[in-house]
Design a protein around this motif. Sequence first.
Motif, PDB file in Angstrom:
ATOM      1  N   ASN A 171       1.130  -1.031   0.326  1.00 34.02           N
ATOM      2  CA  ASN A 171      -0.296   0.640  -0.208  1.00 34.02           C
ATOM      3  C   ASN A 171       0.819   1.129  -0.133  1.00 34.02           C
ATOM      4  O   ASN A 171       0.380   2.360   0.565  1.00 34.02           O
ATOM      5  CB  ASN A 171      -0.624   0.012   1.268  1.00 34.02           C
ATOM      6  CG  ASN A 171      -2.257  -1.436   1.186  1.00 34.02           C
ATOM      7  OD1 ASN A 171      -1.988  -1.451   0.137  1.00 34.02           O
ATOM      8  ND2 ASN A 171      -2.320  -1.936   1.934  1.00 34.02           N
TER       9      ASN A 171
ATOM     10  N   LYS B 174      -0.300   4.444  -5.690  1.00 37.38           N
ATOM     11  CA  LYS B 174      -1.587   5.150  -6.138  1.00 37.38           C
ATOM     12  C   LYS B 174      -1.100   6.440  -7.018  1.00 37.38           C
ATOM     13  O   LYS B 174      -0.377   7.385  -7.035  1.00 37.38           O
ATOM     14  CB  LYS B 174      -2.383   5.908  -4.454  1.00 37.38           C
ATOM     15  CG  LYS B 174      -2.716   4.370  -4.221  1.00 37.38           C
ATOM     16  CD  LYS B 174      -4.093   4.497  -3.630  1.00 37.38           C
ATOM     17  CE  LYS B 174      -4.765   3.519  -2.884  1.00 37.38           C
ATOM     18  NZ  LYS B 174      -6.139   3.543  -2.521  1.00 37.38           N
TER      19      LYS B 174
ATOM     20  N   ILE C 237      -3.580   8.498  -6.493  1.00 38.37           N
ATOM     21  CA  ILE C 237      -3.441   9.667  -6.018  1.00 38.37           C
ATOM     22  C   ILE C 237      -3.541  10.376  -5.327  1.00 38.37           C
ATOM     23  O   ILE C 237      -2.480  10.461  -4.481  1.00 38.37           O
ATOM     24  CB  ILE C 237      -5.293   9.427  -5.246  1.00 38.37           C
ATOM     25  CG1 ILE C 237      -6.125   8.231  -6.362  1.00 38.37           C
ATOM     26  CG2 ILE C 237      -6.138   9.750  -4.275  1.00 38.37           C
ATOM     27  CD1 ILE C 237      -7.115   7.320  -4.840  1.00 38.37           C
TER      28      ILE C 237
ATOM     29  N   ARG D 242     -13.157  11.428  -2.124  1.00 36.11           N
ATOM     30  CA  ARG D 242     -11.473  11.250  -1.894  1.00 36.11           C
ATOM     31  C   ARG D 242     -12.000   9.871  -2.515  1.00 36.11           C
ATOM     32  O   ARG D 242     -11.962   8.712  -2.874  1.00 36.11           O
ATOM     33  CB  ARG D 242     -11.604  10.369  -0.566  1.00 36.11           C
ATOM     34  CG  ARG D 242     -11.030   9.740  -0.092  1.00 36.11           C
ATOM     35  CD  ARG D 242     -10.557   9.493   2.106  1.00 36.11           C
ATOM     36  NE  ARG D 242     -11.975   9.026   2.550  1.00 36.11           N
ATOM     37  CZ  ARG D 242     -13.053  10.141   3.046  1.00 36.11           C
ATOM     38  NH1 ARG D 242     -12.274  11.035   3.401  1.00 36.11           N
ATOM     39  NH2 ARG D 242     -13.406   9.233   3.143  1.00 36.11           N
ATOM     40  N   GLN D 243     -13.796   9.434  -2.194  1.00 39.14           N
ATOM     41  CA  GLN D 243     -14.720   7.580  -3.097  1.00 39.14           C
ATOM     42  C   GLN D 243     -14.269   8.037  -4.648  1.00 39.14           C
ATOM     43  O   GLN D 243     -14.456   7.211  -4.983  1.00 39.14           O
ATOM     44  CB  GLN D 243     -15.618   7.872  -2.054  1.00 39.14           C
ATOM     45  CG  GLN D 243     -16.493   7.521  -1.132  1.00 39.14           C
ATOM     46  CD  GLN D 243     -17.359   7.813  -0.145  1.00 39.14           C
ATOM     47  OE1 GLN D 243     -18.277   6.820  -1.179  1.00 39.14           O
ATOM     48  NE2 GLN D 243     -17.997   8.391   0.428  1.00 39.14           N
TER      49      GLN D 243
ATOM     50  N   ASN E  47     -10.813   7.215  -5.397  1.00 38.26           N
ATOM     51  CA  ASN E  47     -10.564   5.985  -5.242  1.00 38.26           C
ATOM     52  C   ASN E  47     -11.504   5.294  -6.352  1.00 38.26           C
ATOM     53  O   ASN E  47     -10.772   4.179  -6.819  1.00 38.26           O
ATOM     54  CB  ASN E  47     -11.443   4.792  -3.244  1.00 38.26           C
ATOM     55  CG  ASN E  47     -10.083   5.406  -2.809  1.00 38.26           C
ATOM     56  OD1 ASN E  47      -8.799   5.070  -2.983  1.00 38.26           O
ATOM     57  ND2 ASN E  47     -10.948   6.064  -1.962  1.00 38.26           N
ATOM     58  N   LYS E  48     -12.474   5.556  -7.408  1.00 37.13           N
ATOM     59  CA  LYS E  48     -13.245   4.918  -7.983  1.00 37.13           C
ATOM     60  C   LYS E  48     -12.014   4.792  -9.738  1.00 37.13           C
ATOM     61  O   LYS E  48     -12.347   4.347  -9.649  1.00 37.13           O
ATOM     62  CB  LYS E  48     -15.039   5.273  -8.157  1.00 37.13           C
ATOM     63  CG  LYS E  48     -15.651   4.363  -7.193  1.00 37.13           C
ATOM     64  CD  LYS E  48     -16.787   5.636  -7.655  1.00 37.13           C
ATOM     65  CE  LYS E  48     -18.067   4.985  -6.505  1.00 37.13           C
ATOM     66  NZ  LYS E  48     -19.727   5.000  -6.634  1.00 37.13           N
TER      67      LYS E  48
ATOM     68  N   ALA F 252      -9.516   5.984  -9.596  1.00 33.05           N
ATOM     69  CA  ALA F 252      -8.194   4.685 -10.049  1.00 33.05           C
ATOM     70  C   ALA F 252      -8.234   3.295 -10.193  1.00 33.05           C
ATOM     71  O   ALA F 252      -7.596   2.022 -10.955  1.00 33.05           O
ATOM     72  CB  ALA F 252      -7.083   4.944  -8.316  1.00 33.05           C
ATOM     73  N   GLU F 253      -9.353   3.161  -9.481  1.00 30.04           N
ATOM     74  CA  GLU F 253     -10.144   1.098 -10.487  1.00 30.04           C
ATOM     75  C   GLU F 253     -10.270   1.421 -11.605  1.00 30.04           C
ATOM     76  O   GLU F 253     -10.204   0.626 -12.396  1.00 30.04           O
ATOM     77  CB  GLU F 253     -10.787   0.727  -9.471  1.00 30.04           C
ATOM     78  CG  GLU F 253     -10.857   0.431  -7.457  1.00 30.04           C
ATOM     79  CD  GLU F 253     -12.077   0.837  -7.163  1.00 30.04           C
ATOM     80  OE1 GLU F 253     -13.280   0.713  -7.638  1.00 30.04           O
ATOM     81  OE2 GLU F 253     -11.452   0.885  -5.404  1.00 30.04           O
TER      82      GLU F 253
END
Length: 113
Positions: free
Chosen positions: A11, A16, A18, A88-89, A92-93, A95-96
């Motif tokens: 991690n 990442k 982000i 923030r959510q 993450n979406k 990035a996926e």
Amino acid sequence: MSIFSFLFGNNSVQDKPIKVLSPEEFKAQIQDKDVQLIDVRTPAEFEAGHIEGAKNIDFFSGKFNVEFDKLDKEKPVYIYCKSGNRSRQTANKLAERGFKDIYDLEGGILNYK
């Protein structure tokens, strides 16, 4: 997967796409540039005031993924919401979904002014 990654997770922040930016950093990076600037608040929140040049893609909309799929995954995307939770959510979406460079406004628009 290495045994180290398996045991300790992988991690690392560098892995990442982000990056959370302070209001000053965010403002400097979007100023006078043609960027993908996205406000993920509701249309009513957007209409009450938004950062100039932002496009509104409502986090709660059923068309959220469809709208983000129209963006260029290779170009940086700058996102913000009211306080930082929805963005923030969203980060993450994205990035996926394969977006390469995602910049999230720390503390949202409440922190921006």
